[in-house]
Design an enzyme around this catalytic site. Structure first.
Site, PDB file in Angstrom:
ATOM      1  CB  SER A  47      -1.006  -0.074   1.089  1.00 27.74           C
ATOM      2  OG  SER A  47      -0.048   0.029   2.526  1.00 27.74           O
ATOM      3  CB  VAL A  50       4.954   1.151   8.421  1.00 21.23           C
ATOM      4  CG1 VAL A  50       3.679   1.140   9.130  1.00 21.23           C
ATOM      5  CG2 VAL A  50       6.022   0.600   8.993  1.00 21.23           C
ATOM      6  CG  MET A  71      -5.968  -2.520  -5.497  1.00 18.43           C
ATOM      7  SD  MET A  71      -6.612  -4.034  -4.770  1.00 18.43           S
ATOM      8  CE  MET A  71      -6.182  -3.464  -3.124  1.00 18.43           C
ATOM      9  CB  CYS A 136     -12.659  -2.018   0.484  1.00 19.64           C
ATOM     10  SG  CYS A 136     -11.161  -1.828  -0.418  1.00 19.64           S
ATOM     11  CB  CYS A 232      -9.120   4.191   0.857  1.00 19.15           C
ATOM     12  SG  CYS A 232     -10.485   3.194   0.176  1.00 19.15           S
TER      13      CYS A 232
END
Length: 398
Positions: A47, A50, A71, A136, A232
């Site tokens: 992503s 971390v 993605m 999601c 998101c």
């Protein structure tokens, strides 16, 4: 898929951690494999944060055949300046360059719009408060993403979720992450046996403090990056102005629970039960000086109902009706069932009994202690000790 050799750097995770991760990939290797003792090849959902970065590092250190894929789920607009996809992709590239791991990219924005955002808007318009992160995970990360990874030759996918998987001949169990403050099994409760079978969670036994410390020791770019917050497609921007781009205003009265007119709202869709901020009713007649809270939405009259005080009895419910229960095991356990449940993420487990209403056939949760601000559209997730049993969207409560 190419096996990535370990880099000769100074960071070395505990051997028992690496052994457990390598063993998990062998246990999860597809049954059709002709070499069942070999580690499965893994695609890491990277992503730019971390958590997924360290998940990738641990797989590399464990000697697992691994690649990574970034993605993109949301098409940023030109003027908002809030979408961090470009920055996240840059950080993902830095991590892969350092670890010498191939990085793929995939654009899932259309799938996200159709399977997550459109249902989200539909639920909002119907007066509910949905949680799109659950959809999601089910529809994008562990479905569309996993399918794309399989086409690229991966047996499994790995993510940076704080959760654990236990495999046995009886099936797969989803367990809470060891870090109780970061456990994310709540967001994974809608996954089924097939999706869990091709997934691993390298961080499930770790604490967040360990993750950041190890990422720093390994000089991974996102080690100090702040955790993402919110959903998101909203990011750091204010939620209501964002939502107003997609939903029209539908003004109506704001009333106290006693029927006193307090003002006018711009649309029930922009408010949620238990909400305190943004009500603009302070100083009204009869005001006790305590904050106002949203207690109900009267859809028949398009009225927003408020109460004063966070402990007002109108904010509490003891029985919660679920829309359509999803059991991770694939079968419904004997009911009634004593268990615990969360009606929102980060809530402490609440003791309850799950049973089927004989009139409707729907699952109801009868809580030992009344629950505050039970919100339709949010998810109630059931647990038995550390095991996540499944969950469902809340239909209503009484």
């Amino acid at each position: 898929m190419t096996t990535i050799t370990e880099r000769s750097d100074s960071f070395s995770p505990p051997s028992e951690v690496l052994a457990a991760i390598e063993a998990s990939t062998r246990l999860a290797r597809p049954s059709s494999s002709q070499v069942p003792s070999r580690s499965a090849s893994v695609m890491v959902a990277l992503s730019g944060g971390v958590d997924s970065a360290l998940a990738l590092l641990l797989l590399v250190k464990a000697g697992v055949p691994v690649q990574a894929m970034f993605m993109k789920n949301w098409e940023e607009d030109d003027t908002s300046g809030h979408c961090t996809a470009a920055e996240d992709l840059a950080d993902a590239r830095k991590v892969c360059d350092r670890l010498q791991v191939p990085l793929h990219t995939v654009n899932c924005a259309d799938i996200y719009w159709d399977r997550v955002f459109t249902p989200f808007l539909r639920d909002i318009e119907a007066g509910h408060t949905p949680n799109p992160d659950v959809l999601c995970n089910r529809e994008v990360k562990f479905s569309a993403f996993a399918d794309h990874a399989e086409r690229l030759g991966a047996d499994l996918i790995a993510t940076g979720h704080y959760a654990r998987i236990e495999r046995s001949p009886k099936g797969i169990r989803l367990l809470k992450g060891r870090d109780t403050n970061k456990d994310q099994s709540y967001f994974l409760h809608a996954l089924d046996q097939k999706r869990l079978a091709r997934s691993i969670f390298p961080l499930g036994d770790l604490q967040k403090t360990q993750v950041r410390s190890w990422a720093k020791s390994a000089e991974l770019a996102p080690f100090a990056k702040r955790d993402s917050t919110g959903i998101c497609f909203v990011g750091e921007r204010r939620f209501t102005p964002f939502l107003e781009r997609f939903l029209p205003w539908d003004p109506g009265p704001i009333e106290s629970v006693d029927g006193e007119r307090l003002g006018q709202h711009r649309g029930l869709a922009f408010f949620t039960l238990g909400q305190r901020k943004g009500l603009n009713v302070g100083g009204r007649s009869g005001d006790s000086g305590e904050p106002w809270y949203v207690a109900a939405k009267d859809h028949a009259r398009n009225a927003l109902i408020l109460v004063q005080g966070g402990d007002h009895r109108a904010l509490f419910r003891s029985v919660v009706t679920l829309r359509k229960m999803h059991w991770i095991a694939g079968v419904e356990p004997p009911l009634p069932l004593r268990c615990h449940a969360k009606i929102r993420y980060r809530q402490e487990d609440q003791a309850c009994e799950a049973l089927a209403n004989p009139m409707t056939g729907k699952i109801e949760l009868h809580f030992d202690t009344p629950q505050r601000a039970v919100t339709s559209g949010q998810y109630a997730v059931l647990y038995r000790q550390d095991e996540c049993l499944g969950g469902a969207a809340i239909e209503d409560a009484r």
